[in-house]
Structure formats: C-alpha cells, structure tokens
Design a protein around this motif. Structure first.
Motif, PDB file in Angstrom:
ATOM      1  N   LYS A  92       0.844  -1.175   0.000  1.00  0.00           N
ATOM      2  CA  LYS A  92       0.000   0.000   0.000  1.00  0.00           C
ATOM      3  C   LYS A  92       0.886   1.234   0.000  1.00  0.00           C
ATOM      4  O   LYS A  92       2.015   1.201   0.429  1.00  0.00           O
ATOM      5  CB  LYS A  92      -0.868  -0.007   1.265  1.00  0.00           C
ATOM      6  CG  LYS A  92      -1.958   1.034   1.256  1.00  0.00           C
ATOM      7  CD  LYS A  92      -3.078   0.670   0.345  1.00  0.00           C
ATOM      8  CE  LYS A  92      -4.224   1.639   0.493  1.00  0.00           C
ATOM      9  NZ  LYS A  92      -5.258   1.449  -0.486  1.00  0.00           N
ATOM     10  N   LYS A 120      -1.189   2.749  -4.808  1.00  0.00           N
ATOM     11  CA  LYS A 120      -2.183   3.717  -5.241  1.00  0.00           C
ATOM     12  C   LYS A 120      -2.338   3.738  -6.752  1.00  0.00           C
ATOM     13  O   LYS A 120      -3.301   4.280  -7.271  1.00  0.00           O
ATOM     14  CB  LYS A 120      -1.772   5.114  -4.767  1.00  0.00           C
ATOM     15  CG  LYS A 120      -1.943   5.326  -3.278  1.00  0.00           C
ATOM     16  CD  LYS A 120      -3.376   5.409  -2.894  1.00  0.00           C
ATOM     17  CE  LYS A 120      -3.534   5.741  -1.426  1.00  0.00           C
ATOM     18  NZ  LYS A 120      -4.907   5.779  -1.014  1.00  0.00           N
ATOM     19  N   SER A 151      -6.061   2.622   4.981  1.00  0.00           N
ATOM     20  CA  SER A 151      -7.301   3.075   4.360  1.00  0.00           C
ATOM     21  C   SER A 151      -8.471   2.347   5.002  1.00  0.00           C
ATOM     22  O   SER A 151      -8.340   1.224   5.484  1.00  0.00           O
ATOM     23  CB  SER A 151      -7.286   2.819   2.851  1.00  0.00           C
ATOM     24  OG  SER A 151      -7.290   1.426   2.576  1.00  0.00           O
ATOM     25  N   ASP A 197     -12.678   1.891   4.108  1.00  0.00           N
ATOM     26  CA  ASP A 197     -13.781   2.150   3.193  1.00  0.00           C
ATOM     27  C   ASP A 197     -15.017   1.439   3.722  1.00  0.00           C
ATOM     28  O   ASP A 197     -15.007   0.217   3.907  1.00  0.00           O
ATOM     29  CB  ASP A 197     -13.440   1.640   1.788  1.00  0.00           C
ATOM     30  CG  ASP A 197     -14.502   2.022   0.778  1.00  0.00           C
ATOM     31  OD1 ASP A 197     -14.580   3.209   0.422  1.00  0.00           O
ATOM     32  OD2 ASP A 197     -15.259   1.126   0.347  1.00  0.00           O
ATOM     33  N   GLY A 249     -14.848   7.170   3.506  1.00  0.00           N
ATOM     34  CA  GLY A 249     -13.512   6.782   3.082  1.00  0.00           C
ATOM     35  C   GLY A 249     -12.459   7.531   3.877  1.00  0.00           C
ATOM     36  O   GLY A 249     -12.560   8.737   4.081  1.00  0.00           O
ATOM     37  N   SER A 296      -8.038   7.715   4.349  1.00  0.00           N
ATOM     38  CA  SER A 296      -6.742   7.259   3.867  1.00  0.00           C
ATOM     39  C   SER A 296      -5.628   7.938   4.651  1.00  0.00           C
ATOM     40  O   SER A 296      -5.713   9.120   4.999  1.00  0.00           O
ATOM     41  CB  SER A 296      -6.580   7.547   2.370  1.00  0.00           C
ATOM     42  OG  SER A 296      -6.568   8.943   2.126  1.00  0.00           O
ATOM     43  N   TYR A 329      -1.407   8.512   4.385  1.00  0.00           N
ATOM     44  CA  TYR A 329      -0.403   8.447   3.327  1.00  0.00           C
ATOM     45  C   TYR A 329       0.949   8.972   3.794  1.00  0.00           C
ATOM     46  O   TYR A 329       1.059   9.670   4.810  1.00  0.00           O
ATOM     47  CB  TYR A 329      -0.873   9.235   2.101  1.00  0.00           C
ATOM     48  CG  TYR A 329      -1.217  10.691   2.389  1.00  0.00           C
ATOM     49  CD1 TYR A 329      -0.254  11.681   2.351  1.00  0.00           C
ATOM     50  CD2 TYR A 329      -2.525  11.054   2.718  1.00  0.00           C
ATOM     51  CE1 TYR A 329      -0.580  13.002   2.627  1.00  0.00           C
ATOM     52  CE2 TYR A 329      -2.860  12.372   2.998  1.00  0.00           C
ATOM     53  CZ  TYR A 329      -1.881  13.342   2.945  1.00  0.00           C
ATOM     54  OH  TYR A 329      -2.194  14.654   3.231  1.00  0.00           O
ATOM     55  N   ASN A 371      -6.539   9.534  -7.865  1.00  0.00           N
ATOM     56  CA  ASN A 371      -7.279   8.761  -6.873  1.00  0.00           C
ATOM     57  C   ASN A 371      -8.733   9.181  -6.735  1.00  0.00           C
ATOM     58  O   ASN A 371      -9.464   8.622  -5.915  1.00  0.00           O
ATOM     59  CB  ASN A 371      -6.582   8.867  -5.516  1.00  0.00           C
ATOM     60  CG  ASN A 371      -5.347   7.998  -5.452  1.00  0.00           C
ATOM     61  OD1 ASN A 371      -5.298   6.922  -6.029  1.00  0.00           O
ATOM     62  ND2 ASN A 371      -4.323   8.481  -4.774  1.00  0.00           N
ATOM     63  N   ASN A 396     -12.381   7.839  -1.676  1.00  0.00           N
ATOM     64  CA  ASN A 396     -11.953   9.183  -1.311  1.00  0.00           C
ATOM     65  C   ASN A 396     -12.219  10.142  -2.456  1.00  0.00           C
ATOM     66  O   ASN A 396     -11.962   9.843  -3.607  1.00  0.00           O
ATOM     67  CB  ASN A 396     -10.464   9.182  -0.951  1.00  0.00           C
ATOM     68  CG  ASN A 396     -10.026  10.481  -0.325  1.00  0.00           C
ATOM     69  OD1 ASN A 396     -10.807  11.139   0.341  1.00  0.00           O
ATOM     70  ND2 ASN A 396      -8.779  10.840  -0.533  1.00  0.00           N
TER      71      ASN A 396
END
Length: 564
Positions: A33, A38, A358, A360, A370, A372, A374, A390, A416
């Motif tokens: 991930k 992505k 993430s 969802d 959603g 996320s 990062y 994205n 997202n």
C-alpha cells in the motif's frame, strides 16, 4: 485565452479517453500500500442508469461584492458563464466530467474583471476486456494564494477581481493498466504520465522586508509499477508476490528532480475468512536533486519576467536528499463484508518509520465513508496529480454557490473524493508529505450531503548552499474541512450550500499562519421547462499574519440559467 486551450483540450481528452480509476489492487495479492499500491491497475466498474448523460448550460447573473476589510469597498460584476456536466456509465467505459468557463465584467475604477476556466474529469476505457484499460483525468481550477504560500481552491468573493493573489492550476494525467494471469500467478502492471502547472501573473507579492516566495511553476511526473502474485490457497496456503515500482517528477523551478525506485517481495497469511496478515520486504532508492539559481553581477538571484527566480541551467546538479536501503512493512487487511474494508500497515521507509492505511465503509447503498493515511516524497505537482488519479470516476462536482469555482471535494459514493489536502502550500520546493484525509457522502431522499476533512504535514527538502536552502527541514501543517449540501424543494425548486475552513501553520520565518473560512448558499427555481432563476449569498474571511489587515467580504448574486 490561448493559455487555456491546452487545459480545455486536456479536460476533453480525459472525458473521452475515460481512464480506469487508480486504486490499490486487492491486498490478498500482497501489493504494498502507498505510492506503489495507489497506482495499481483495476478493472472498470458498471452501474445502472442511463449510459450517457450530458447537461450543458449557460448563465447570466449580476454580482455584488462588499468588502468590509482591510477597507470598505463595493464592486458590482456582470457574470456570464457556460458549462457542461456529463457522465458515461457502461460495462467497458465510464467517467464523469464537469467543465465551466466564466467571465466577470467589473464596474468601477478600482475593480478588475476576470475570466476563469474550471473543471474536473475522471474516467476509464477498456481496450481489451479484463486485460487492458486506459485511465485519464484532468483538473482546471482557480486558487487563492496567500502571503505564506498557502493555497485554497475556494477563493473569497473579492478575489473575483483580485488578480494579484489568484492563480490558475492545471493538472492532467493518462496511462494504461495491464492485467494478465499465468496459471496461479496474477500479473499486474501500469504506467502513468502527468503534468501540473500553476499560472500566476507574478510570483507571490509579500510585504516589505519579507523575502518573496518562489511559487511552483510546472512539473511532469511518471509512475510505473508491476506485481506478480499468487493468492492464498493457490497453490500454497499463503500468498506470495514480487514487484517493483518507479516514480520520477521533474520540476521546472531550479530543475528539481525526485526519483524513487524500489523492488520488494511480500507474503499474505490468512488468519480467518475476513482477516489476513500482510508483510513485505525490499530495497528502495530515493534521490532529490536540483540546480542553483542564476546570479547577477552582485551575487543576487536573477528574477524572470514572471516573478520567479531563474535557474542556472549550466550549474551542476546538487543532491538534496539521498536515501537507499532496506524497506519493510507489516499490517492487516480486514474485510468483514462487501461494504467494509480496512487496511493498515506500519514499517520503515525514507530511513524512518512510515504508516499507511485506508478504511472504506458503505453502510448503505446511498452513503459511504472513506479514510486514507499516506506518506510520500514529491513536489506540489506530483502530490496534486496523484490526488487527481485517486478521485472516483462517478461523481458530481461541488461548486461554490456564488462564484462557480470547484470545491475541495466532489460528491461521490465511491472512495476518497477530495483534493484539498493536495493543495496546502504551493511553494516550489519538494517535500515529504504525511497526513490523513477523510470523506463522507450520503443521499437522503431528495437531499445529497457530504463532508471532507484532513491534515497534511509537509517537511521541505532542499540542497544546502542553494537558493532553496532556507526551505530545507521547514515544516508546513495544513488542516482543512469542507461541507456541501444540495436538494430539491418540490418539483420546480432547489437549494445548495457550501462551507469551508482551512488553517495553514507555516514554519517559514516572517510568514506566520493563514486561516480562511467561508460559506455560501443558493436557491434556484424553474421558470419554464429549461429556464430557471437563481439567487446566492456568501461570506468569506481570511486571517493572515503576513498582512496587517484581515480580508472579509460578503457577496450576493441574482441570475438566470438556461439548460439545453
């Protein structure tokens, strides 16, 4: 207007090519991930409803802007706009596009007119079913720049005629996704090329005694990934995978270059039907380099006609960041149902701890949450281009009820759907960005609503002894939230509302923080089958430490709209 031809073409290309959404591959295949995951390929999705929906329109309105601070002023505008909202939904192709051109004609000696192109498009096209897809996306938006480099997609009403602190942002990408199988081994590969540009009349103007900020100009980013893996039970009890990726961003300011290459192996261990443990180990090489500024006879950086510092193309490339070595991560993937997925990993990357994740959740068919987390090294263009890639392919653009500008999020029930976190600071220096973004949307009867919020932390990277050296190690933190609401009142009327708040805490000397907040609301009513009247009001406020005075403005609009 010629400068807008390329962005218009890019938006149209994205709408026609309709590339598949960039999303993480099934974690059971063991792909990492993050930046790599992505951009993995994914097959196109289908949905019900009409396969093609196109809604062009024109508008004519009268706009009043009342500025309360830093000084009292009243300006009127005639606003003329044309746009189109379209969506394509099918088995092999799909996507959404919203494009709007707007002209504001100002009245008054101190008022300035403006013309603005804004739009967003995302989609996919299947070339070979279940094997090869092409994805594309484009963004054109106006932003407001503040004295410390903070940028916002939602300008205040007074910014309609204030060209000194506004800019146009363009971003576009396209690329193929390949999927194949060889026995029990699943193969995935993808490539994406993107371009981002920020257009301003001049580099950001700052008060006396404050060093001018070098604003990002443009960059090209390329991303490529491949992955080969088996699923648990096919044929081994665990899933095994091997893959790699490469990313390079070339930034025009000081000829900066971000290069990131990695290879890794991973394993997927099932714990129960809905829960698996994933882990991976590999090698990564990350390098950031740049050239220095061109100096005049007195040893000061040369500034070009656009207000930006000129790069010395003959200067040697200098290394700002060079990290290579072992990378690893371990985490879990939890899928208790088709509507809920949680992925979380912790590991080591960029020579320090790293976190990705993430969540969802679709509690109903008409609502979705959603989230996320990062961590990436990039420039402003790479960050924005990745956020664009994205975005979901099925959405309705949310726009300011009064100015027509794009909001920070799009209304969607897929994943997202926000871009606000990719803005923050619009400085030219590269950075390591870590943060979290969340978006919730819901349809309740004849009403649609959504909220997005996030936090982005950027630690800038620059080579010592260069014109960018002062930025090295400086941290900017951006907090943002946005809310939208629209609905119908009977068969011939409707309403919409938008609010936003943005707070940028800058670590740069003499720049301080910027806090922006505002809200707008609109009412529309059909007069005939295609003609409707609309009214809107808005109030906006910017509090910045760079300027002695804050900016506060209220706006009101009355107009007509014709839908073809």
């Amino acid at each position: 207007m010629s400068s807008k031809i390329a962005p218009v073409a890019a938006l149209c290309l994205a709408a026609l090519c309709l590339g598949a959404p960039a999303a993480a591959q099934d974690r059971q295949a063991g792909m990492q991930k993050g930046n790599q995951g992505k951009n993995e390929p994914q097959q196109g999705r289908t949905s019900g409803g009409s396969p093609v929906q196109v809604a062009p329109y024109i508008e004519a309105s009268q706009l009043l802007v009342v500025q309360f601070s830093p000084e009292d002023d009243v300006v009127t505008y005639t606003q003329i706009a044309a746009g189109v909202d379209a969506a394509i939904t099918g088995r092999n192709n799909g996507g959404s596009v919203s494009v709007r051109y707007e002209r504001n004609i100002a009245y008054g000696d101190n008022a300035a007119g403006s013309d603005t192109l804004s739009g967003v498009a995302r989609g996919y096209a299947t070339i070979i079913p279940r094997a090869l897809t092409v994805e594309a996306g484009a963004l054109a938006a106006r932003s407001t720049l503040n004295g410390n480099g903070a940028a916002s997609l939602t300008p205040i009403g007074a910014a309609i005629g204030a060209q000194d602190n506004s800019s146009q942002i363009y971003s576009v990408f396209a690329g193929p996704n390949l999927h194949a199988a060889a026995g029990d081994v699943e193969l995935n590969a993808n490539y994406r090329i993107g371009y981002t540009r920020v257009e301003t009349d001049n580099a950001l103007i700052t008060p006396n005694g404050v060093r001018p900020i070098d604003i990002f100009d443009d960059s090209t980013v390329q991303v490529a990934n491949f992955h080969a893996a088996t699923h648990p039970g096919q044929p081994l009890p665990v899933g095994l995978g091997i893959g790699g990726g490469w990313m390079q961003e070339n930034i025009s300011n000081f000829d900066q270059r971000v290069r990131d290459a990695h290879v890794r192996a991973d394993i997927t261990v099932p714990v129960r039907r809905s829960l698996v443990v994933v882990a991976g180990i590999g090698y990564e090489d990350v390098e950031v380099s740049s050239r220095d500024a061109l100096l005049d006879a007195d040893g000061f950086p040369v500034t070009g006609p656009d207000g930006r510092i000129v790069t010395d193309a003959s200067a040697p490339r200098q290394i700002a960041y060079d990290v290579s070595g072992l990378i690893w991560d371990v985490g879990v993937v939890w899928r208790p149902s088709r509507r809920t997925t949680l992925e979380a990993t912790v590991g080591r990357r960029y020579d320090s701890a790293t976190y990705h994740g993430s969540f969802d959740w679709a509690p109903t068919r008409r609502s979705r949450l959603g989230v996320s987390v990062y961590d990436a090294v990039a420039g402003f263009g790479g960050q924005l281009n990745n956020a664009l890639a994205n975005l979901p392919t099925r959405f309705s653009a949310t726009r300011n009820s009064l100015t027509g500008d794009l909001g920070g999020c799009v209304a969607s029930s897929e994943g997202n759907a926000c871009l606000s976190g990719a803005l923050g600071s619009i400085r030219s220096a590269t950075f390591r960005s870590r943060g979290i973004a969340a978006n919730y949307s819901a349809s309740l009867g004849r009403m649609n609503a959504g909220v997005g919020a996030g936090y982005d932390r950027r630690k800038f990277i620059a080579a010592p002894g260069t014109a960018l050296a002062a930025a090295n190690g400086v941290i900017d933190e951006n907090y943002w939230v946005t809310f939208y609401l629209d609905g119908e009142l009977g068969s011939s009327a409707g309403y919409s509302a938008n609010t936003y708040a943005n707070w940028l805490r800058s670590g740069f000397n003499n720049t301080g923080d910027v806090f922006a907040i505002g809200a707008s609301a609109a009412y529309r009513r059909s007069l005939t089958g295609r003609l409707s009247a609309r009214a809107a009001v808005a109030i906006d406020h910017i509090d910045t430490a760079v300027s002695v005075d804050d900016i506060t403005a209220a706006s009101a609009l009355l107009g007509l709209r014709y839908d073809f």
